[in-house]
Write a protein that holds these residues in place. Structure first.
Motif, PDB file in Angstrom:
ATOM      1  N   VAL A 110      -0.330   7.286   8.400  1.00 14.54           N
ATOM      2  CA  VAL A 110      -0.508   5.884   8.793  1.00 14.54           C
ATOM      3  C   VAL A 110       0.326   4.972   7.903  1.00 14.54           C
ATOM      4  O   VAL A 110       0.985   4.038   8.378  1.00 14.54           O
ATOM      5  CB  VAL A 110      -2.003   5.494   8.717  1.00 14.54           C
ATOM      6  N   MET A 111       0.327   5.240   6.591  1.00 13.08           N
ATOM      7  CA  MET A 111       1.049   4.385   5.653  1.00 13.08           C
ATOM      8  C   MET A 111       2.563   4.459   5.873  1.00 13.08           C
ATOM      9  O   MET A 111       3.270   3.447   5.746  1.00 13.08           O
ATOM     10  CB  MET A 111       0.694   4.783   4.216  1.00 13.08           C
ATOM     11  N   GLN A 112       3.066   5.641   6.197  1.00 14.76           N
ATOM     12  CA  GLN A 112       4.501   5.774   6.472  1.00 14.76           C
ATOM     13  C   GLN A 112       4.898   4.919   7.672  1.00 14.76           C
ATOM     14  O   GLN A 112       5.931   4.248   7.649  1.00 14.76           O
ATOM     15  CB  GLN A 112       4.848   7.239   6.749  1.00 14.76           C
ATOM     16  N   ARG A 113       4.083   4.960   8.720  1.00 13.98           N
ATOM     17  CA  ARG A 113       4.383   4.186   9.924  1.00 13.98           C
ATOM     18  C   ARG A 113       4.222   2.695   9.680  1.00 13.98           C
ATOM     19  O   ARG A 113       4.948   1.870  10.237  1.00 13.98           O
ATOM     20  CB  ARG A 113       3.446   4.626  11.060  1.00 13.98           C
ATOM     21  N   LEU A 114       3.250   2.342   8.844  1.00 14.50           N
ATOM     22  CA  LEU A 114       2.940   0.936   8.614  1.00 14.50           C
ATOM     23  C   LEU A 114       3.951   0.270   7.687  1.00 14.50           C
ATOM     24  O   LEU A 114       4.394  -0.852   7.940  1.00 14.50           O
ATOM     25  CB  LEU A 114       1.534   0.813   8.027  1.00 14.50           C
ATOM     26  N   LEU A 115       4.325   0.969   6.607  1.00 11.56           N
ATOM     27  CA  LEU A 115       5.176   0.369   5.579  1.00 11.56           C
ATOM     28  C   LEU A 115       6.616   0.873   5.607  1.00 11.56           C
ATOM     29  O   LEU A 115       7.463   0.330   4.896  1.00 11.56           O
ATOM     30  CB  LEU A 115       4.574   0.641   4.191  1.00 11.56           C
ATOM     31  N   GLY A 116       6.874   1.933   6.381  1.00 15.50           N
ATOM     32  CA  GLY A 116       8.226   2.472   6.433  1.00 15.50           C
ATOM     33  C   GLY A 116       8.663   3.130   5.143  1.00 15.50           C
ATOM     34  O   GLY A 116       9.822   3.010   4.732  1.00 15.50           O
ATOM     35  N   ILE A 117       7.720   3.821   4.479  1.00 10.74           N
ATOM     36  CA  ILE A 117       8.032   4.492   3.214  1.00 10.74           C
ATOM     37  C   ILE A 117       7.995   5.999   3.418  1.00 10.74           C
ATOM     38  O   ILE A 117       7.590   6.496   4.461  1.00 10.74           O
ATOM     39  CB  ILE A 117       7.032   4.086   2.110  1.00 10.74           C
ATOM     40  N   SER A 118       8.425   6.735   2.379  1.00  9.63           N
ATOM     41  CA  SER A 118       8.464   8.186   2.470  1.00  9.63           C
ATOM     42  C   SER A 118       7.076   8.785   2.277  1.00  9.63           C
ATOM     43  O   SER A 118       6.155   8.121   1.794  1.00  9.63           O
ATOM     44  CB  SER A 118       9.421   8.756   1.414  1.00  9.63           C
ATOM     45  N   ASN A 119       6.945  10.055   2.620  1.00  5.96           N
ATOM     46  CA  ASN A 119       5.677  10.766   2.455  1.00  5.96           C
ATOM     47  C   ASN A 119       5.259  10.808   0.993  1.00  5.96           C
ATOM     48  O   ASN A 119       4.087  10.570   0.658  1.00  5.96           O
ATOM     49  CB  ASN A 119       5.807  12.184   3.012  1.00  5.96           C
ATOM     50  N   VAL A 120       6.209  11.095   0.100  1.00  8.35           N
ATOM     51  CA  VAL A 120       5.894  11.179  -1.333  1.00  8.35           C
ATOM     52  C   VAL A 120       5.398   9.832  -1.861  1.00  8.35           C
ATOM     53  O   VAL A 120       4.409   9.756  -2.599  1.00  8.35           O
ATOM     54  CB  VAL A 120       7.132  11.653  -2.137  1.00  8.35           C
TER      55      VAL A 120
END
Length: 216
Positions: free
Chosen positions: A19-29
């Motif tokens: 969810v956070m990757q989709r929301l903020l556009g950041i990497s998995n790590v």
């Protein structure tokens, strides 16, 4: 038992990361570091006690989001002609059989109809579930608790219907991992929300999902 709990933690942290990757556009790590740092720090400064105070607000938000998501499904069903069963059969006939033998995760009678009850019993013994019993003080409160639980639990179960709805509105290509080319079943809910809701609604729902998963 503590070692087995790591599987549950991995499930939650993995879901938060998606969810956070989709929301903020950041990497998995990056998502994993943010999640683990925040949750660990929150617990160290007394977050476990604050959770008792914020639990009602969080639960109310979860119910509201559930109603919104289910409402989107009803809108999809009413917006297109033909029955849902016919459209699902056109997408994949196996979706309508009692056991989908071609399923990636649940493809036999045991995994579909037995394992769910076993896992449910195990989850009911998790500390964050058992401690809720301390909230109930009288027999009258127990009856009220059971009625509310039954209604809300049934509502939450309806969220599983998103899997069917995704077959109608989400292209399969959107669930393919760009790096490995593998089908990502764990992306279904997030991609569905992005597909059917405006960006600002998706953002609000994502924040509620993150709050619920982090508190657990």
């Amino acid at each position: 038992l503590n070692l087995l709990s790591f599987a549950f933690v991995v499930l939650l942290v993995g879901g938060i990361s998606i969810v956070m990757q989709r929301l903020l556009g950041i990497s998995n790590v990056s998502a994993l570091v943010i999640t683990l740092t925040f949750v660990t720090g929150y617990v160290f400064i007394g977050g476990a006690y604050a959770h008792v105070l914020t639990n009602m607000l969080q639960g109310s938000l979860m119910i509201l989001v559930t109603l919104v998501v289910i409402g989107s499904g009803i809108a999809i069903i009413l917006a297109e002609p033909g029955s849902v069963a016919e459209r699902l059969a056109a997408a994949n006939p196996n979706l309508l059989v009692p056991v989908n033998t071609g399923g990636q995760l649940f493809n036999d009678t045991f995994s579909v109809y037995v394992a769910g009850f076993v896992i449910g019993a195990v989850l009911a013994c998790q500390p964050h579930i058992l401690t809720k019993a301390l909230y109930v003080k009288t027999d009258e409160a127990v009856h009220r608790y059971l009625l509310v639980f039954a209604a809300v639990f049934f509502l939450f179960l309806l969220l599983a219907s998103v899997g069917f709805l995704a077959h109608l509105v989400v292209p399969e290509s959107a669930l393919i991992d760009e790096t490995t080319g593998a089908f990502r079943q764990d992306l279904v809910m997030t991609v569905y929300l992005q597909t059917v809701f405006p960006e600002w609604v998706f953002t609000i729902i994502s924040v509620v999902l993150l709050a619920a998963a982090m508190s657990t």
